[in-house]
Motif scaffolding. Structure first.
Motif, PDB file in Angstrom:
ATOM      1  N   ILE A 164       0.852  -1.183   0.000  1.00  0.00           N
ATOM      2  CA  ILE A 164       0.000   0.000   0.000  1.00  0.00           C
ATOM      3  C   ILE A 164       0.888   1.232   0.000  1.00  0.00           C
ATOM      4  O   ILE A 164       1.981   1.220   0.566  1.00  0.00           O
ATOM      5  CB  ILE A 164      -0.945   0.025   1.224  1.00  0.00           C
ATOM      6  CG1 ILE A 164      -0.146  -0.057   2.527  1.00  0.00           C
ATOM      7  CG2 ILE A 164      -1.950  -1.102   1.141  1.00  0.00           C
ATOM      8  CD1 ILE A 164      -0.998   0.069   3.769  1.00  0.00           C
ATOM      9  N   PRO A 165       0.455   2.299  -0.662  1.00  0.00           N
ATOM     10  CA  PRO A 165       1.308   3.489  -0.728  1.00  0.00           C
ATOM     11  C   PRO A 165       1.362   4.218   0.602  1.00  0.00           C
ATOM     12  O   PRO A 165       0.378   4.274   1.345  1.00  0.00           O
ATOM     13  CB  PRO A 165       0.641   4.344  -1.809  1.00  0.00           C
ATOM     14  CG  PRO A 165      -0.785   3.915  -1.785  1.00  0.00           C
ATOM     15  CD  PRO A 165      -0.790   2.449  -1.424  1.00  0.00           C
ATOM     16  N   GLU A 166       2.517   4.765   0.899  1.00  0.00           N
ATOM     17  CA  GLU A 166       2.642   5.601   2.094  1.00  0.00           C
ATOM     18  C   GLU A 166       1.973   6.951   1.845  1.00  0.00           C
ATOM     19  O   GLU A 166       1.603   7.288   0.727  1.00  0.00           O
ATOM     20  CB  GLU A 166       4.114   5.796   2.458  1.00  0.00           C
ATOM     21  CG  GLU A 166       4.938   6.514   1.398  1.00  0.00           C
ATOM     22  CD  GLU A 166       6.355   6.814   1.862  1.00  0.00           C
ATOM     23  OE1 GLU A 166       6.558   6.932   3.083  1.00  0.00           O
ATOM     24  OE2 GLU A 166       7.234   6.942   1.003  1.00  0.00           O
ATOM     25  N   ASN A 167       1.815   7.701   2.913  1.00  0.00           N
ATOM     26  CA  ASN A 167       1.242   9.062   2.841  1.00  0.00           C
ATOM     27  C   ASN A 167      -0.154   9.066   2.232  1.00  0.00           C
ATOM     28  O   ASN A 167      -0.541  10.044   1.593  1.00  0.00           O
ATOM     29  CB  ASN A 167       2.165   9.995   2.026  1.00  0.00           C
ATOM     30  CG  ASN A 167       3.441  10.292   2.766  1.00  0.00           C
ATOM     31  OD1 ASN A 167       3.537  10.078   3.964  1.00  0.00           O
ATOM     32  ND2 ASN A 167       4.451  10.766   2.057  1.00  0.00           N
ATOM     33  N   ALA A 168      -0.891   7.954   2.386  1.00  0.00           N
ATOM     34  CA  ALA A 168      -2.246   7.891   1.859  1.00  0.00           C
ATOM     35  C   ALA A 168      -3.184   7.490   2.981  1.00  0.00           C
ATOM     36  O   ALA A 168      -3.400   6.301   3.221  1.00  0.00           O
ATOM     37  CB  ALA A 168      -2.329   6.908   0.694  1.00  0.00           C
ATOM     38  N   PRO A 169      -3.740   8.446   3.733  1.00  0.00           N
ATOM     39  CA  PRO A 169      -4.650   8.101   4.835  1.00  0.00           C
ATOM     40  C   PRO A 169      -5.950   7.512   4.302  1.00  0.00           C
ATOM     41  O   PRO A 169      -6.359   7.766   3.175  1.00  0.00           O
ATOM     42  CB  PRO A 169      -4.863   9.441   5.532  1.00  0.00           C
ATOM     43  CG  PRO A 169      -4.592  10.461   4.489  1.00  0.00           C
ATOM     44  CD  PRO A 169      -3.547   9.887   3.587  1.00  0.00           C
ATOM     45  N   GLU A 170      -6.615   6.710   5.157  1.00  0.00           N
ATOM     46  CA  GLU A 170      -7.886   6.091   4.819  1.00  0.00           C
ATOM     47  C   GLU A 170      -7.789   5.207   3.584  1.00  0.00           C
ATOM     48  O   GLU A 170      -8.715   5.127   2.776  1.00  0.00           O
ATOM     49  CB  GLU A 170      -8.960   7.159   4.621  1.00  0.00           C
ATOM     50  CG  GLU A 170      -9.206   8.053   5.835  1.00  0.00           C
ATOM     51  CD  GLU A 170      -9.720   7.259   7.038  1.00  0.00           C
ATOM     52  OE1 GLU A 170     -10.457   6.291   6.829  1.00  0.00           O
ATOM     53  OE2 GLU A 170      -9.357   7.608   8.181  1.00  0.00           O
ATOM     54  N   THR A 171      -6.643   4.548   3.424  1.00  0.00           N
ATOM     55  CA  THR A 171      -6.474   3.621   2.311  1.00  0.00           C
ATOM     56  C   THR A 171      -6.952   2.236   2.720  1.00  0.00           C
ATOM     57  O   THR A 171      -6.596   1.730   3.785  1.00  0.00           O
ATOM     58  CB  THR A 171      -4.998   3.562   1.883  1.00  0.00           C
ATOM     59  OG1 THR A 171      -4.587   4.870   1.482  1.00  0.00           O
ATOM     60  CG2 THR A 171      -4.799   2.596   0.725  1.00  0.00           C
ATOM     61  N   GLU A 172      -7.751   1.620   1.852  1.00  0.00           N
ATOM     62  CA  GLU A 172      -8.252   0.285   2.153  1.00  0.00           C
ATOM     63  C   GLU A 172      -7.142  -0.745   1.984  1.00  0.00           C
ATOM     64  O   GLU A 172      -6.531  -0.857   0.923  1.00  0.00           O
ATOM     65  CB  GLU A 172      -9.423  -0.063   1.238  1.00  0.00           C
ATOM     66  CG  GLU A 172      -9.998  -1.444   1.499  1.00  0.00           C
ATOM     67  CD  GLU A 172     -11.176  -1.755   0.602  1.00  0.00           C
ATOM     68  OE1 GLU A 172     -11.159  -2.825  -0.025  1.00  0.00           O
ATOM     69  OE2 GLU A 172     -12.097  -0.921   0.526  1.00  0.00           O
TER      70      GLU A 172
END
Length: 831
Positions: free
Chosen positions: A356-364
Motif C-alpha cells: 500500500i502506498p505511504e502518505n495515503a490516509p484512509e487507504t483500504e
C-alpha cells in the motif's frame, strides 16, 4: 497378424520397464524451463546436453529422445547440438485454459545405459487476447425518477488471458449522467457497475447510447467494447414503498416446513393499475427458491423445508414490490437461523492490497468477513487488532470489515507491518480465532532530494585546462527505487548574458562539475548559477542549490604602457628647461596591468639612460624627475629606458623609451627645420611682428569662445549629475611641443573634463563640435599643426571615472588641433 499382436504388448512392457527404471535412476529432481506462448516453431528452449552434463555426441550415442506425458509432439531434441526445440507454436489458452501456471511435463529418455531426465516447461502467458463482451449491446430501462447514486449491474467481459493480462478495469464513454465503477468479486474477477450521477429527464433525452470499454493489464493493453443502450422510462410518479427497508427475522433451525417467516408490506399512493402491487424476489438463488416461498399478493414468506444452521446460518432476501405502471420498491429480509455455541468464529479475506502506498490516509488494506455459525450471543462477534498499529477497522453490513490505514504511513520509518486480526464471540464459553496478514508499505515520492549544503563556492584558477573537474554537488533522497534516483542538472542563470552552457557542465548521475573551457579572470571574475536535483518519481520532486565559481587570478598579463604611446608613430619628446632644479617633474610613465591584486601591482625603474645620474624614476608612481640641477654642459637630447614590472609569480614586465629635450625656454626651436625658420624670421622682422599680433588677437578670440563652450558644458554636466569640470587654465601641469615648423610656439588652452566609461563620443559632440563650427569660417586647408598633451590617464572599468585633459593649440600659421589620450580632432580654423 497374431505375431504382430503379440509383439506390441511386449514392446509396451519394455517401454514401461524403461520408464520405471529411468524414474528410479533420475530420482525426484526435475528442471523447469519456461517459454512464452506463440514462440515460433523451431525456437530453442534450453540446452539439455549442458544440463545433463553430457557431450553432444553422447546424446546420439545413448539414443536420447523426448517423451511427453500427453504424447503430444510439442518438443523435440536436436541430437547434434543438444538443444530442446519447439515443434509448434504453443497456445497457452488452448492447452491450459484459465489454469495458471500452465506447465508441460516431459522426460528425456536415455538408453545405453538407461536414464530418465524429468523436466517441466512453463508456458508463460502473453497478452494475445482482447476482452470480449458476451453481447455487443446491453439494454437498460431506467426510470427518470431514479436518484443519483443508484447502481446498475452490467454484464462482464471475458478475457482468455490470465494474471495481469486479464481484465483490470472498465471505463465508459464521456457523458454527464453516468460513470462506471469496477468492483472485485471474491474470486478476483472484476465486474462493472453503472452509477447514476445526475437525474435523468425523459423529456430532455429519452435514450442514451454509451460505449463500455474493458481494459486488460497487458503492455500495451488490449480492450473490448460493448454498447450500453439506456431507455429512460416515463411512468407514474409514485413508487411502492415498504413499511421498513429491512426485515430481520430469527428462525429456529427446527421450524417446520410451511412456517410463516415474515410478512412484508408495501403501499403505493397511486390508484388503479399503478397502485396494484405484486411481490417477487429480486434475486433468487437456487438455495433461496428451494427454501422459501413468497406469496406475490400477500407478501408472506414461508418455509419450504427445514433450515440447517450448520449449513447456512443466515439468509438475505431482496423482495421487490412492483406496481402496474412499472415502478418498484425494494426491501431486504434478513433471516437468522438460531443455534447453540458450538462453532468458533470464522474470518474470510475478500481482498488484500499489498503493498500500500505511504502518505495515503484512509487507504483500504483489506476487506474481510467474519462469521459464526452459532446464534444469539453465541453468534455475536467482536473484531479487533492491536492498538499500537496505525490501522483502523471499519465495520459494514453483513459482518464485513474494512481494514484501513489510520493516518499517514511512513515507509522510511517502517516498511512492513504484521497485523493479527482477532475475532471473538460472546458465547459461553467464549471462542475466538486469529488471522495474521502481512502488509508491505510501498514507497511514494514524498521526499525531495536534499543538497548537503544550500550554497557551494568553488575556486578555479584561470587558464585551466578544458574538462577540468572543479568540484561536486551532492543531494540525497530517503525514498527508494526510482524515487531515490537523483539526477543533477544546470538551471538557467539569472543573467541571460552569461553563457553558462559553454562555461560548465554537470554529470547528471554524480553531480560532478566540469569547466568546459579555460576561464579568464580578466573577462569573468566570478559567476553564479543554480544546480537542480530531481528524483525519478512521478511526479518528480526537485530542489536546487546555488553554486558560485570564483576565478583565481594568474599572472598572465604583462604591463601595458599607456603613456608615452607605443603606437609606432613618431616618438613623443618631453621638453625640460635647462633652468629646472633637482626634482623637476619631466613626465610620468602610465601603465596598467589586466591582472588583479599583487599580479597588477606595478613598480617602475630606470633601466638605461643616456647620461646616468641625471634623471630618476619613482618606483611606485612612474614619475620621471631630474636627479640634480641641469647645466649648460648637459647634452641637449637624452634617451631613457624605463622598465615596468608587476609583482606576480613569475613577474612580467614591459619597457618604454622616453625622449627628453633640454631647452633654454619653451619658445626655443628644436626640430631640424626650426633653425632655418628662425633665420628667415630674423631676416623678416615685419613678418614676425604680424604673426605676433595675429596670435594675440586669435588668443583673445579663442579665449572668449572657449569660455562660452565651457559654461555650456558645465551647465550640462551639472544637469546630468555627471561631475564637475573646470575652465581654461585648470592648474594641470603639461608639456608643450611645437612641431608645426612655423617658428612660433602655439597658444595652449587646457580643459579638464570628467568622463565616465563610454562617453568619448558625447565629449566630442558636446565640446569640440561647437568649437569647430565657430572657428570653421577662419580655417584654411593646409596641414594642421599637431601637438600632444597628456596630463593624466587612468584605465577605467565599470563604476569608475576616466580623468584626462586635452589641449588646444593655435599655431602661427592659423591651424589648430586638439588631442586627448590617443584621439585627435582637427578643427581647421584660421584665426
Amino acid at each position: 497378424m497374431e505375431a504382430g499382436g503379440e509383439r506390441f504388448p511386449k514392446q509396451r512392457q519394455v517401454l514401461i520397464l524403461f520408464l520405471l527404471l529411468g524414474e528410479a535412476l533420475a530420482g525426484s529432481e526435475s528442471h523447469r524451463y519456461s517459454v512464452m506462448e506463440e514462440t515460433e516453431s523451431g525456437s530453442s528452449v534450453a540446452n539439455l546436453a549442458k544440463d545433463l552434463g553430457l557431450g553432444v555426441g553422447e546424446l546420439a550415442a545413448r539414443g536420447a529422445r523426448v517423451v511427453s506425458e500427453d504424447n503430444e509432439p510439442r518438443l523435440q531434441l536436436d541430437l547434434q547440438t543438444g538443444e530442446l526445440i519447439l515443434n509448434e507454436k504453443l497456445d497457452r489458452e488452448k492447452m491450459c485454459g484459465p489454469i495458471d501456471p500452465c506447465v508441460i511435463y516431459f522426460q528425456v529418455l536415455l538408453k545405453k545405459p538407461l536414464g530418465v531426465f524429468r523436466a517441466e516447461l512453463l508456458v508463460r502467458d502473453i497478452n494475445d487476447h482482447s476482452p470480449e463482451f458476451p453481447e455487443r449491446e446491453m439494454t437498460l430501462k431506467i426510470l427518470e425518477t431514479r436518484p443519483p447514486g443508484t447502481v446498475f449491474p452490467l454484464k462482464t467481459a471475458q478475457d482468455l488471458d490470465v494474471g495481469i493480462n486479464n481484465i483490470q478495469s472498465y471505463i465508459i464513454s464521456h457523458n454527464s449522467h453516468f460513470h462506471v465503477s469496477t468492483r472485485n468479486r471474491g474470486d478476483g474477477r472484476k465486474y462493472p457497475e453503472l452509477v447514476l450521477d445526475k437525474e435523468l429527464d425523459r423529456e430532455e433525452q429519452a435514450e442514451l447510447r454509451l460505449t463500455l470499454t474493458a481494459l486488460d493489464g497487458g503492455s500495451p493493453p488490449r480492450s473490448g467494447t460493448a454498447q450500453v443502450r439506456i431507455l429512460v422510462l416515463d411512468v407514474n410518479d409514485n413508487a411502492p414503498e415498504f413499511a421498513q427497508p429491512l426485515y430481520q427475522v430469527q428462525v429456529p433451525e427446527n421450524s417446520p416446513a410451511g412456517s410463516l417467516i415474515v410478512r412484508v408490506s408495501a403501499t403505493d399512493l397511486d390508484t388503479g393499475t399503478n397502485g396494484e402491487l405484486s411481490y417477487s424476489l429480486f434475486y433468487s438463488s437456487q438455495e433461496i427458491s428451494t427454501t422459501f416461498d413468497l406469496n406475490s399478493l400477500s407478501g408472506e414468506v414461508r418455509l419450504i423445508k427445514k433450515l440447517d444452521f450448520e449449513t447456512i446460518d443466515s439468509y438475505e432476501l431482496d423482495i421487490d414490490a412492483s406496481d402496474g405502471g412499472g415502478l418498484s420498491g425494494r426491501c431486504a429480509v434478513s433471516i437468522e437461523v438460531v443455534d447453540v455455541n458450538d462453532n468458533a468464529p470464522e474470518l474470510t479475506i475478500s481482498s488484500l492490497t499489498s503493498p500500500i502506498p505511504e502518505n495515503a490516509p484512509e487507504t483500504e488494506v483489506a476487506l474481510f468477513r467474519i462469521r459464526d455459525r452459532d446464534s444469539g450471543n453465541n453468534g455475536r462477534m467482536t473484531c479487533s487488532i492491536p492498538d499500537d498499529l496505525p490501522f483502523l477497522l471499519k465495520p459494514s453490513e453483513e459482518n464485513f470489515y474494512t481494514l484501513v490505514t489510520h493516518g499517514k504511513l511512513d515507509r522510511e520509518s517502517q516498511a512492513e507491518f504484521n497485523i493479527t486480526i482477532t475475532v471473538t464471540d460472546l458465547g459461553t464459553p467464549r471462542l475466538k480465532s486469529e488471522h495474521s496478514i502481512s502488509v508491505q508499505v510501498a514507497d511514494v515520492n514524498d521526499n525531495a532530494p536534499a543538497f548537503s549544503q544550500s550554497a557551494y563556492t568553488l575556486w578555479v584558477r584561470e587558464n585551466n585546462g578544458p574538462a577540468l573537474h572543479i568540484g561536486s554537488v551532492s543531494a540525497t533522497d530517503p525514498d527508494s527505487g526510482a524515487n531515490a534516483q537523483v539526477t543533477y542538472s544546470l538551471l538557467p542563470p539569472g543573467d541571460a548574458r552569461l553563457p553558462l552552457a559553454s562555461l560548465v557542465s554537470i554529470n547528471a548521475d554524480t553531480g560532478q562539475l566540469f569547466a568546459l573551457r579555460p576561464l579568464d579572470f580578466e573577462a569573468l571574475r566570478a559567476f553564479e548559477f543554480g544546480v537542480g536535483a530531481a528524483d525519478g518519481g512521478s511526479p518528480a520532486l526537485s530542489s536546487r542549490a546555488l553554486v558560485r565559481v570564483q576565478v583565481l587570478d594568474a599572472n598572465d598579463n604583462a604591463p601595458v604602457v599607456l603613456y608615452p604611446p607605443q603606437n609606432g608613430s613618431a616618438p613623443c619628446t618631453e621638453l625640460v628647461p635647462r633652468a629646472a632644479d633637482a626634482g623637476y617633474l619631466v613626465t610620468k610613465v602610465v601603465a596598467v596591468d589586466g591582472d588583479s591584486g599583487q599580479n597588477a601591482w606595478l613598480s617602475y625603474q630606470l633601466l638605461r639612460a643616456t647620461e646616468p645620474g641625471l634623471f630618476g624614476v619613482w618606483a611606485p608612481s612612474g614619475e620621471v624627475r631630474t636627479a640634480r640641477q641641469l647645466s649648460e654642459r648637459d647634452a641637449p637630447r637624452h634617451r631613457l629606458a624605463v622598465l615596468v614590472r608587476d609583482h606576480g609569480e613569475p613577474p612580467l614586465s614591459a619597457t618604454v623609451t622616453l625622449h627628453v629635450l633640454l631647452v633654454d625656454g619653451f619658445s626655443q626651436p628644436h626640430l631640424p627645420r626650426a633653425e632655418a625658420a628662425a633665420e628667415q624670421a630674423r631676416a623678416e622682422p615685419l613678418t614676425v611682428s604680424l604673426v605676433v599680433a595675429l596670435a594675440a588677437v586669435s588668443s583673445l578670440f579663442l579665449l572668449s569662445v572657449l569660455g562660452v563652450v565651457a559654461a555650456r558644458l558645465c551647465a550640462r554636466a551639472r544637469a546630468a549629475s555627471a561631475g564637475g569640470c573646470s575652465g581654461p587654465g585648470g592648474g594641470l601641469a603639461g608639456h608643450l611641443v611645437d612641431v608645426s615648423g612655423g617658428g612660433t610656439l602655439c597658444q595652449a588652452y587646457r580643459y579638464e573634463v570628467c568622463l565616465s566609461g563610454g562617453s568619448e563620443e558625447k565629449f566630442a559632440s558636446d565640446l569640440l563640435a561647437p568649437l569647430a563650427q565657430s572657428l570653421e569660417p577662419r580655417c584654411g586647408a593646409s596641414s594642421p599643426a599637431k601637438a600632444v598633451f597628456l596630463d593624466g590617464f587612468l584605465p577605467w572599468e565599470k563604476g569608475l571615472t576616466l580623468f584626462f585633459s586635452f589641449s588646444l593649440f593655435l599655431s602661427s600659421n592659423g591651424y589648430c588641433s586638439s588631442s586627448d589620450g590617443g584621439h585627435s580632432w582637427n578643427l581647421n580654423s584660421e584665426i
